[in-house]
Design a protein around this motif. Structure first.
Motif, PDB file in Angstrom:
ATOM      1  N   THR A  91       1.000  -1.158  -0.089  1.00 18.41           N
ATOM      2  CA  THR A  91       0.144  -0.005   0.014  1.00 18.41           C
ATOM      3  C   THR A  91       0.874   1.168   0.171  1.00 18.41           C
ATOM      4  O   THR A  91       2.014   1.183   0.364  1.00 18.41           O
ATOM      5  CB  THR A  91      -0.746   0.096   1.376  1.00 18.41           C
ATOM      6  OG1 THR A  91      -0.082   0.362   2.384  1.00 18.41           O
ATOM      7  CG2 THR A  91      -1.635  -1.150   1.424  1.00 18.41           C
ATOM      8  N   PHE A  92       0.354   2.243  -0.534  1.00 20.95           N
ATOM      9  CA  PHE A  92       1.088   3.439  -0.458  1.00 20.95           C
ATOM     10  C   PHE A  92       1.522   3.921   0.785  1.00 20.95           C
ATOM     11  O   PHE A  92       2.721   4.396   1.139  1.00 20.95           O
ATOM     12  CB  PHE A  92       0.122   4.670  -0.988  1.00 20.95           C
ATOM     13  CG  PHE A  92       0.963   5.959  -1.214  1.00 20.95           C
ATOM     14  CD1 PHE A  92       2.020   6.330  -1.895  1.00 20.95           C
ATOM     15  CD2 PHE A  92       0.796   6.995   0.035  1.00 20.95           C
ATOM     16  CE1 PHE A  92       2.561   7.320  -1.886  1.00 20.95           C
ATOM     17  CE2 PHE A  92       1.493   8.408   0.070  1.00 20.95           C
ATOM     18  CZ  PHE A  92       2.343   8.377  -0.934  1.00 20.95           C
ATOM     19  N   ASP A  93       0.777   3.758   1.972  1.00 24.08           N
ATOM     20  CA  ASP A  93       1.067   4.330   3.026  1.00 24.08           C
ATOM     21  C   ASP A  93       2.199   3.549   4.030  1.00 24.08           C
ATOM     22  O   ASP A  93       3.211   3.890   4.564  1.00 24.08           O
ATOM     23  CB  ASP A  93      -0.201   4.124   4.253  1.00 24.08           C
ATOM     24  CG  ASP A  93      -1.180   5.313   3.969  1.00 24.08           C
ATOM     25  OD1 ASP A  93      -0.884   6.113   3.044  1.00 24.08           O
ATOM     26  OD2 ASP A  93      -2.341   5.222   4.507  1.00 24.08           O
ATOM     27  N   ILE A 145       3.873  11.957  -5.525  1.00 22.29           N
ATOM     28  CA  ILE A 145       4.489  11.011  -4.708  1.00 22.29           C
ATOM     29  C   ILE A 145       5.841  11.551  -4.114  1.00 22.29           C
ATOM     30  O   ILE A 145       6.167  11.348  -2.780  1.00 22.29           O
ATOM     31  CB  ILE A 145       4.686   9.620  -5.332  1.00 22.29           C
ATOM     32  CG1 ILE A 145       3.333   9.191  -5.889  1.00 22.29           C
ATOM     33  CG2 ILE A 145       5.432   8.642  -4.402  1.00 22.29           C
ATOM     34  CD1 ILE A 145       3.425   7.697  -6.737  1.00 22.29           C
ATOM     35  N   THR A 146       6.666  12.095  -4.974  1.00 24.49           N
ATOM     36  CA  THR A 146       7.794  12.405  -4.648  1.00 24.49           C
ATOM     37  C   THR A 146       7.906  13.483  -3.514  1.00 24.49           C
ATOM     38  O   THR A 146       8.576  13.632  -2.454  1.00 24.49           O
ATOM     39  CB  THR A 146       8.820  12.903  -5.699  1.00 24.49           C
ATOM     40  OG1 THR A 146       9.064  11.870  -6.621  1.00 24.49           O
ATOM     41  CG2 THR A 146      10.074  13.636  -5.401  1.00 24.49           C
ATOM     42  N   THR A 179      12.244   9.041  -5.232  1.00 23.14           N
ATOM     43  CA  THR A 179      12.041   9.389  -6.420  1.00 23.14           C
ATOM     44  C   THR A 179      11.953   7.946  -7.227  1.00 23.14           C
ATOM     45  O   THR A 179      12.457   6.926  -6.687  1.00 23.14           O
ATOM     46  CB  THR A 179      13.241  10.151  -7.387  1.00 23.14           C
ATOM     47  OG1 THR A 179      14.333   9.390  -6.507  1.00 23.14           O
ATOM     48  CG2 THR A 179      13.034  11.444  -6.626  1.00 23.14           C
ATOM     49  N   ILE A 180      11.434   7.963  -8.333  1.00 24.30           N
ATOM     50  CA  ILE A 180      11.592   6.554  -9.213  1.00 24.30           C
ATOM     51  C   ILE A 180      13.016   6.375  -9.701  1.00 24.30           C
ATOM     52  O   ILE A 180      13.645   7.503 -10.515  1.00 24.30           O
ATOM     53  CB  ILE A 180      10.602   6.597 -10.230  1.00 24.30           C
ATOM     54  CG1 ILE A 180       9.068   6.893  -9.803  1.00 24.30           C
ATOM     55  CG2 ILE A 180      10.802   5.267 -11.022  1.00 24.30           C
ATOM     56  CD1 ILE A 180       7.988   6.609 -10.942  1.00 24.30           C
TER      57      ILE A 180
END
Lengths: 479, 479
Positions: free
Chosen positions: B411-413, B440-441, B447-448
């Motif tokens: 999950t994102f969290d 998101i960053t 970072t991706i």
């Protein structure tokens, strides 16, 4: 590959140089004024020179480091003679990251200043000495009269910077590195050189003594081939580099610096090249052996390529040579022969169907201009020796040329006329006074290339002013 | 040599890095803001890295050349994305030779512009292609938040610039050079890396695709370890580089560029170092074996030094190792041990009078932290194998660490919390949209680092916005 004919050296040496540098793919002008693009065939000569120097630097106990390109102006200005000498040549960065800088930055014209500023932190005691360091880098000295390799606003070099506890040790280092340069120049580039000391007028700005190597190009003009400087305590005083000596006293450190540059690619071209193009010493030739297959039919091509490929693989794999198999279908053999000749490749192997019938190939030697038939086996096994012969032959030819162009001065007028019409080096007594030196240069366009490393009585009065002789000076017109 | 204790990595990694770089003599700040002095122990690591890269460049058919440092502004500005990316980082020369320049010159932030401007002269036909060239040089990108090796306004690198007749060939070249980088990074620097493709946000300005290698430092932050760019026809179009293709039609050339920098000296330090200092991979260690003689009396000194010298000579002469015999009288053995430990020397040989009575020496291995007694003969004959073991052990340890710090995002969290507290790489589905990536960053500071080289369906919706997944993205906080 441009295919226009080269000017003859005897008729237009500068034109010959420009054309051979361009046509052989050594270098070309860059987009900014005074800048140079070093092309692969030229850069490879520099790489082999670098390796030869770097190996010897390490064998004599030196390590490499790297100091920044950009030097704050106030640092550059601390040694008075130094900045006086370099100020007119400095390129200045005034803006960075979209903003005007608080203090402009100089692009290094040489790195004594930034290095000695730091040596003050690295040197406390005689136990920290000597520091024997070198760096490989680029240098910018603003220059409008550009000549590829010889005079460009940016060039590549190495600069050695050593610090010592005693004057004697620093002088010994200066002369040792001059000798390392001599060894590489003569043994690797096959360029014979004379060793000497510069006069005060020609000294590196900030040096106590500058020692030099001087070669003679085929137009009989001299080329400075590497300099090594004894800097005394000048930079130590300017940047406050003191150390606790063996007697427990604070003393300024003793310095040397020494540099060797990409101009020697030009020096190699001008020492050995002939009317047909470059003649590169095997030790630095990017391609030592070019193999040219000769064929008309597909069947011939496949037979010839099989042998050519096998020879290439053996010369590379077993003998560790730099070999180019020229398999370009779009060019005829004659075109390839003259291209490899122009590019100065020492040996060319021609593999054709007729010779192959007898297991023979033709080997052409660039330096001797001859061709011989050898069996493929002989060709392979004798290639290293042939390259060694060629290396030696180039050096011997250039040495004979240098010897033939050394003149003893009897009268000033004879010298003035001779250096103008014949070129070469002219050796004679000089009073040792700068004013007299400058007058002679104004009258003849010749400069003192060097005086002997240890001063010696020339045993005659100055050839120009007639005052007592102080030095035996060697004069020439120079690049 | 500063002798203050290093901060613990677990307590203050940035402080540890600053101190180890300084105390081990790797680098220090230069006088101009953002500049770096690479000291001999750091520069030697770079030299070995250079040699490893350069050998592989040549083995894959590349030649070196050299383009100028200074680029006229109008040239730099021709490729729109490129100049937009680099404009904020450019240092500008406005004065040269005491005069204001007509056109300001940029110090190269990278050389695509000046090189492709020239390629227009070098490329006419498909027969001129490919051009496979590289240069070793310095680069300036204005940078105020300096971190030695990792982020400095000047750094050293190589930049490869190739031109091809087809898109496929250019993409293959891009990926081949990425693999050369991987080989050197893993086999020589012993730094394991992940390979991938950058998102549009992280792409090199002017590139169609940027491929990257990403390593994980011991603070669990990622480091970009080398990038290889497929530039498509962007630079060919900006600089009008067309060629006659096999079908007799004019076509724009296809380009790649790829760079590897001195930041990897920092990457090597941060991948292997521990609380006692550096641990250098034997392949790049400036000193592979340090020999420390132990003695009290002059008589002991002469006996011990005789054996130590003989061992040094054999290890250098017969086994071709880089060996330092530490014969400094002013320091005690314990001091020398910790100094060589700090400097990351893989093996230390202690030669003392007691052991020598039994023809024994002590060999200490930096990586394992162990000591063993060996006969002098055994010590010499096993040294190469021990170094190979250490090289492998460092790589395996770093690989296990990397594996331990790979997380799959559920999950994102969980990701946001995990990347903050644990660091490491986090892999999850992403919608492929730049806005979502930026959000998101902003929320996580991660970072991706990359997506797979070939796009593949992640099989799940975006972990952040819930839209259909387009890429399997690997996230991390990074240098």
């Amino acid at each position: 590959m441009a295919k226009s004919k080269l000017p003859k050296q005897s008729e237009d040496f500068p034109g010959w140089y420009v054309e051979v540098v361009k046509q052989a793919g050594m270098a070309e002008h860059g987009p900014a004024k005074g800048s140079m693009i070093i092309k692969p065939h030229g850069y490879a000569v520099w790489e082999h020179t670098q390796r030869a120097l770097d190996d010897r630097f390490k064998a004599t106990g030196h390590e490499n480091f790297y100091f920044p390109l950009l030097i704050p102006m106030h640092l550059l200005e601390k040694e008075a003679d130094h900045i006086e000498g370099f100020a007119p040549e400095v390129a200045v960065v005034t803006h960075g990251g979209g903003q005007k800088l608080e203090e402009p930055l100089a692009i290094r014209p040489t790195s004594e200043t930034v290095i000695w500023n730091t040596y003050s932190k690295w040197i406390q005691s005689y136990r920290d000495l000597p520091l024997l360091y070198n760096q490989w880098c680029n240098i910018v000295r603003w220059e409008m009269r550009t000549r590829l390799f010889l005079r460009t606003s940016e060039f590549l070099w190495q600069e050695g910077h050593t610090a010592h506890a005693t004057e004697r040790e620093a002088i010994d280092e200066t002369l040792q590195m001059l000798d390392v340069y001599r060894e590489v120049t003569e043994d690797v580039l096959a360029v014979p050189v004379l060793k000497g000391r510069k006069t005060a007028n020609e000294r590196f700005p900030g040096a106590v003594e500058t020692y030099t190597l001087e070669g003679l190009m085929r137009d009989r003009k001299a080329l400075q081939c590497g300099t090594s400087h004894f800097l005394g305590q000048n930079f130590a005083k300017a940047y406050d580099v003191t150390f606790l000596n063996r007697d427990g006293k604070q003393e300024y450190a003793w310095a040397t610096s020494w540099g060797y540059t990409t101009r020697m690619v030009g020096g190699t071209i001008m020492t050995h090249g002939d009317d047909n193009g470059l003649r590169l010493p095997p030790a630095v030739a990017p391609v030592q052996v070019a193999i040219v297959p000769i064929y008309k039919t597909d069947e011939e091509r496949s037979a010839v390529m099989e042998v050519a490929t096998r020879m290439r693989d053996e010369l590379v794999g077993r003998h560790n040579l730099r070999v180019k198999l020229d398999d370009r279908d779009q060019y005829r053999p004659g075109f390839k022969f003259s291209e490899w000749e122009l590019k100065g490749v020492p040996l060319r192997i021609e593999v054709g169907p007729r010779d192959l019938a007898n297991d023979q190939v033709v080997v052409a030697e660039r330096v001797y201009g001859n061709k011989k038939q050898l069996s493929t086996g002989e060709a392979i096994s004798s290639m290293v020796e042939m390259l060694n012969d060629i290396q030696r032959a180039l050096y011997e030819e250039a040495t004979a040329f240098l010897d033939d162009n050394m003149h003893q001065i009897s009268t000033f007028d004879e010298f003035a006329e001779g250096v103008e019409t014949e070129g070469g080096f002219w050796v004679g007594a000089w009073c040792g006074e700068s004013d007299c030196e400058i007058e002679i240069t104004e009258r003849t366009k010749a400069t003192i290339r060097f005086v002997p490393i240890e001063q010696e009585d020339p045993g005659a009065p100055c050839m120009h002013c007639g005052k007592p002789g102080a030095e035996r000076a060697t004069w020439a017109k120079a690049y």
